[in-house]
Design a protein around this motif. Structure first.
Motif, short mmCIF file in Angstrom:
data_model
loop_
_atom_site.label_atom_id
_atom_site.label_comp_id
_atom_site.label_asym_id
_atom_site.label_seq_id
_atom_site.Cartn_x
_atom_site.Cartn_y
_atom_site.Cartn_z
N GLN A 147 8.17 -6.25 4.07
CA GLN A 147 8.68 -7.53 3.58
C GLN A 147 7.91 -8.72 4.13
OE1 GLN A 147 12.74 -6.98 4.92
NE2 GLN A 147 13.40 -6.20 2.93
N ASN A 148 6.91 -8.46 4.97
CA ASN A 148 6.12 -9.53 5.57
C ASN A 148 4.79 -9.68 4.82
OD1 ASN A 148 4.64 -11.30 7.16
ND2 ASN A 148 5.35 -10.42 9.09
N PRO A 149 4.63 -10.73 4.03
CA PRO A 149 3.40 -10.89 3.23
C PRO A 149 2.16 -11.14 4.08
CG PRO A 149 4.76 -12.87 3.09
CD PRO A 149 5.58 -11.85 3.82
N GLU A 150 2.34 -11.50 5.34
CA GLU A 150 1.19 -11.80 6.20
C GLU A 150 0.59 -10.54 6.82
OE1 GLU A 150 2.33 -14.68 9.08
OE2 GLU A 150 2.74 -16.25 7.60
N TRP A 151 1.31 -9.43 6.74
CA TRP A 151 0.79 -8.19 7.31
C TRP A 151 -0.24 -7.58 6.37
CZ3 TRP A 151 3.41 -4.46 11.03
CH2 TRP A 151 4.06 -5.17 12.04
N SER A 152 -1.31 -7.03 6.94
CA SER A 152 -2.35 -6.39 6.14
C SER A 152 -1.86 -5.03 5.64
CB SER A 152 -3.61 -6.19 6.98
OG SER A 152 -3.37 -5.25 8.02
N LYS A 153 -2.56 -4.52 4.64
CA LYS A 153 -2.23 -3.19 4.12
C LYS A 153 -2.32 -2.14 5.22
CE LYS A 153 -3.65 0.30 0.74
NZ LYS A 153 -4.57 0.64 -0.38
N GLU A 154 -3.34 -2.24 6.05
CA GLU A 154 -3.53 -1.26 7.12
C GLU A 154 -2.34 -1.25 8.07
OE1 GLU A 154 -6.66 -0.21 10.75
OE2 GLU A 154 -6.95 -1.99 9.51
N LYS A 155 -1.85 -2.44 8.46
CA LYS A 155 -0.72 -2.51 9.37
C LYS A 155 0.55 -1.97 8.72
CE LYS A 155 -2.22 -6.32 12.35
NZ LYS A 155 -1.89 -7.68 12.85
N LYS A 156 0.74 -2.27 7.45
CA LYS A 156 1.91 -1.75 6.75
C LYS A 156 1.87 -0.23 6.69
CE LYS A 156 2.26 -5.80 3.65
NZ LYS A 156 3.55 -6.38 4.04
N LEU A 157 0.69 0.32 6.38
CA LEU A 157 0.56 1.78 6.30
C LEU A 157 0.76 2.43 7.66
CD1 LEU A 157 -2.35 2.45 3.78
CD2 LEU A 157 0.09 2.91 3.48
N ASN A 158 0.32 1.76 8.72
CA ASN A 158 0.56 2.30 10.06
C ASN A 158 2.06 2.44 10.33
OD1 ASN A 158 -2.13 2.60 10.69
ND2 ASN A 158 -2.27 0.72 11.89
N LYS A 159 2.82 1.41 9.94
CA LYS A 159 4.27 1.45 10.14
C LYS A 159 4.93 2.52 9.28
CE LYS A 159 4.92 -1.49 13.37
NZ LYS A 159 5.46 -1.02 14.68
N LEU A 160 4.45 2.67 8.05
CA LEU A 160 5.00 3.71 7.18
C LEU A 160 4.61 5.09 7.69
CD1 LEU A 160 4.45 2.22 3.61
CD2 LEU A 160 6.44 2.05 5.11
N THR A 161 3.44 5.18 8.31
CA THR A 161 3.02 6.45 8.89
C THR A 161 3.91 6.82 10.08
OG1 THR A 161 0.75 6.04 8.22
CG2 THR A 161 1.09 7.71 9.89
N GLU A 162 4.31 5.82 10.85
CA GLU A 162 5.26 6.08 11.94
C GLU A 162 6.51 6.76 11.40
OE1 GLU A 162 6.23 2.84 14.55
OE2 GLU A 162 4.22 1.98 14.39
#
Length: 263
Positions: free
Chosen positions: A94-109
């Motif tokens: 939900q954070n538009p400032e986060w990069s795709k890589e950071k979002k995927l890292n969180k989803l990977t968690e």
């Protein structure tokens, strides 16, 4: 990144991954296997940058996971790990400032955590072992070549990768094992400059690497390579294999140096 995207598409075709079957038709989840499928779906949606849909599926998963028997049987602190990991992943989407890589890292968690809760034999987090060793190799190379830039970059990479796998470790390993890894990572982060110049601190780095290797390679893994390796973006299976071969050779050379000449 273009090469990584191309490699990912190729491996998706090789391993037969399909596009996610969206969870809009789900009304209630009763089985743990369904939760596992949903987290795979969330990760796939994040990969193709459909963040709003991924967030909706993640909300649905969060509402249902608290009723699954395996989660209810967790210790309170482990239940908090599950809740916090899901909440952090939702915030990232939900954070538009986060990069795709950071979002995927969180989803990977989330993906690694749920798999660790369901899988009793070879969890996905163990397939990241090569990725966890790679920063140690780069740090030790940085020390030997007096390359502080490479060393600090590798230390940052270790912190990032460890953060990604840590939730899964917290529900799969003993408290003492997680504490040991936590202490190693904290030590490396706090003593970067000392490690570059002091032999005693460099020994601690070697000990940390050995402990990571022991936990991530406790069993010989003969299964297929995991697509999660590519999440960490270091060049795929061939590079990973070369990294581990190089690591074993380095350790062997170090052991030979420690053996006194008996002639």
């Amino acid at each position: 990144m273009r090469r990584l995207g191309w490699a990912f598409m190729v491996l998706c075709m090789v391993f037969g991954l399909s596009m996610p079957a969206f969870a809009s038709n789900h009304t209630k989840v009763k089985e743990w296997s369904e939760i596992n499928e949903l987290t795979s779906e969330i990760w796939e949606l994040g990969k193709i940058e459909r963040y709003e849909e991924a967030a909706n599926v993640l909300k649905f998963t969060t509402e249902n996971i608290v009723h699954i028997e395996e989660v209810l049987s967790l210790r309170p602190e482990q239940q908090r790990v599950v809740q916090n990991t899901l909440a952090d992943a939702l915030s990232s989407l939900q954070n538009p400032e986060w990069s795709k890589e950071k979002k995927l890292n969180k989803l990977t968690e989330v993906r690694l955590l749920v798999d660790a809760l369901q899988t009793s034999y070879e969890p996905l987090w163990k397939k990241t072992g090569l990725m966890m060793l790679e920063p140690f190799i780069t740090m030790e190379k940085g020390v030997s070549e007096d390359d502080s830039v490479a060393f600090h970059q590798a230390a940052n990479l270790l912190l990032e990768r460890y953060e990604t796998v840590r939730p899964a470790l917290m529900v799969d390993l003993s408290d003492d094992e997680v504490k040991l890894l936590d202490e190693h990572v904290s030590y490396i982060d706090a003593n970067r400059n000392h490690i570059m110049t002091d032999t005693a601190h460099q020994k601690q780095l070697e000990t940390a690497a050995a402990d990571f290797e022991a936990l991530f390679f406790a069993k010989k893994d003969n299964s297929e390579p995991s697509l999660f390796w590519l999440i960490f973006s270091i060049g795929g299976i061939i590079s990973s294999t070369l990294i581990y071969v190089g690591w074993r050779k380095y350790k062997g050379d170090q052991e030979q140096l420690r053996v006194p000449d008996k002639r």
